[in-house]
Enzyme design. Sequence first.
Site, PDB file in Angstrom:
ATOM      1  N   GLU A  46       0.875  -1.167   0.000  1.00 52.53           N
ATOM      2  CA  GLU A  46       0.000   0.000   0.000  1.00 52.53           C
ATOM      3  C   GLU A  46       0.919   1.225   0.000  1.00 52.53           C
ATOM      4  OE1 GLU A  46      -2.725   0.157   3.282  1.00 52.53           O
ATOM      5  OE2 GLU A  46      -3.626   2.022   2.588  1.00 52.53           O
ATOM      6  N   ARG A 289       5.852 -12.962   9.613  1.00 50.80           N
ATOM      7  CA  ARG A 289       6.469 -11.655   9.389  1.00 50.80           C
ATOM      8  C   ARG A 289       7.904 -11.655   9.866  1.00 50.80           C
ATOM      9  NH1 ARG A 289       2.395  -7.636   8.943  1.00 50.80           N
ATOM     10  NH2 ARG A 289       3.813  -5.929   9.392  1.00 50.80           N
ATOM     11  N   LYS A 299       4.537   0.664   9.506  1.00 49.51           N
ATOM     12  CA  LYS A 299       4.601   1.890   8.713  1.00 49.51           C
ATOM     13  C   LYS A 299       4.045   3.079   9.487  1.00 49.51           C
ATOM     14  CE  LYS A 299       3.221   0.162   4.637  1.00 49.51           C
ATOM     15  NZ  LYS A 299       2.388   0.141   3.456  1.00 49.51           N
TER      16      LYS A 299
END
Length: 587
Positions: A46, A289, A299
Amino acid sequence: MSTESAAAKPAATPETDAPRDFIRQIIREDLANGKHAAIRTRFPPEPNGYLHIGHAKAICLDFGIAREFAGWCNLRLDDTNPGKEDPEFVEGIKDDVRWLGYEWHDLRHASDYFEVLYCAAIKLIEDGNAYVDDLNPEEMREYRGTLTEPGRNSPHRDRSVEENLALFRRMRAGEFADGSKTLRAKIDMAAGNMNLRDPAIYRIRKVTHQNTGDAWPIYPMYDYAHCLSDALEGITHSLCTLEFEDHRPLYDWFVDKVDLPNHPELWQHMRDAGFRTEPAKPRQIEFSRLNLSYMITSKRKLAQLVNEGLVDGWDDPRMNTLRGLRRRGFTPGGIRLLIERLGVSKQNSVIDYAILENCVREDLDAAAPRRMAVIDPLKLVITNLPEGHEESLTFANHPKDESFGSRKVPFARELWIEREDFAEVPPKGFHRLKPDGEVRLRGVGIVKCEKLIKATDGSVAELHCTLDLESRSGMPGADRKVKGTIHWVSAKHAVAADIRLYDRLFNVPTPDDENDGKTWLEHINPDAKRIVRGWLEPSAAEASPEQRYQFERLGYFVADRLDHLPQSPVFNRAVTLRDTWTTKQNA
Ligand code: ATP
Ligand code: MG
């Protein structure tokens, strides 16, 4: 393009050297069974921030696997959230992916597919698989139930297909206010998996979209857009992180109910417009992750550090964004090595930051030419050389690799050495210079400290030494042993430089852990950035931006991408030669 890199390796890697992780295993089986003719993956960030070290894992997997199996990988910007994308981030993401050594097959945006997604929603309605709901977000939450209680059907769930079609078309035409209606999948309000309790497909948001402008007053939800984008692009293996595991049944539900491969009427217009779409049925596979100690991989929090001025921007060398790590002097090879070493699993864990540093050291040890620099200078005068004495010495650029060649290093009567390489009162086992002691000056010979010159404050200002001329290269005493060797630069030839010394941004291993009653921001290490004035041998100053060197005995440094100039050099320290953090913490 990926086709070039693809050509480098055959599709079926021999079992013997085949990586053992479960994802590659699945892919190998799928190829062996003829399930897919080629492997297609995608990396779907994104664009609401820069990529961080965690993303590097996803990139290395998505692009790396495609390359290994002679397939391809798309870079797809997930811009389903209007107004969130920033062109600066899009460019940054592209740049970072290339920096890591990968190239995409196609660059796509989820918004490229808005028309297909809309047509697919109409199909879902026609098939009785979706309905328009009038519940507001709060009511919807209430009807949704909890983990222990089933949800309740919305009073609008049994609208007729015709009514749903008419309402959805009016949603699309912009006739309703934001949030007043939602298109929902008709699955099961009592499903144990909450994601299947009639999730939203489209919501009304009259927000200008960066790529589609005001064309759409409705926007698709991520869970709906993502899987169908995968299917549309012909992605075979959709790799993502574990938090999406519970979303997989929904992923499969949308893919099956829309069934793009068998419904070309939904995407034919794209093909007509030149898109090379060959829809397939993708399979989602989750992996854990990458989390690193002393780092933040969110982020949102990285953005907060930037926005609150706690760091000097997204590319601050203390940041674990790929930009930051790059500016710090970390190498793409070192980062890829980390990902390769860690492997892939479904086990969540926190990896020690020192492992990343070690991978970078390993890569730089092989790749970085050597230079000499002094970062905390102390003057050393060789009194038995005549005033104005000057020589040009030849130094190998790499101790283990002759292909790096050699360079000239000026030597003269007055040198800078590292202040810590001299001790007036040496601790036990100190093998460097001390009063009346001897040490080897790297590439020169053995000097003896004859005299200390002190400053008015009592500190050592200068050392007066004699050079044993018999110990110089080519002389009979050249092999004479002394315990220590130190580096130096010629004082009159050296170029002054700004040396930026970096350390970990957080001073605890898990800054996110708030069990100690402190927020993550309170764990910022105030000493993570220090700027000192150092001295470089002339050839180091000439470096072009991003040239990396090992400054002998000091660590690996990089000429700053933005600020370095040969006449005013700026070097950043990427890592010290050894892990000094662990020893410091244990001291
Ligand atoms: P963040 O939580 O930092 O906002 P995100 O997951 O929302 O990250 P995206 O831009 O959506 O960020 O991520 C793009 C891809 O990178 C996704 O497939 C995601 O699973 C993957 N990814 C993100 N963070 C990590 C991580 N720490 N380790 C491995 N993969 C990651
Ligand atoms: Mg995300």
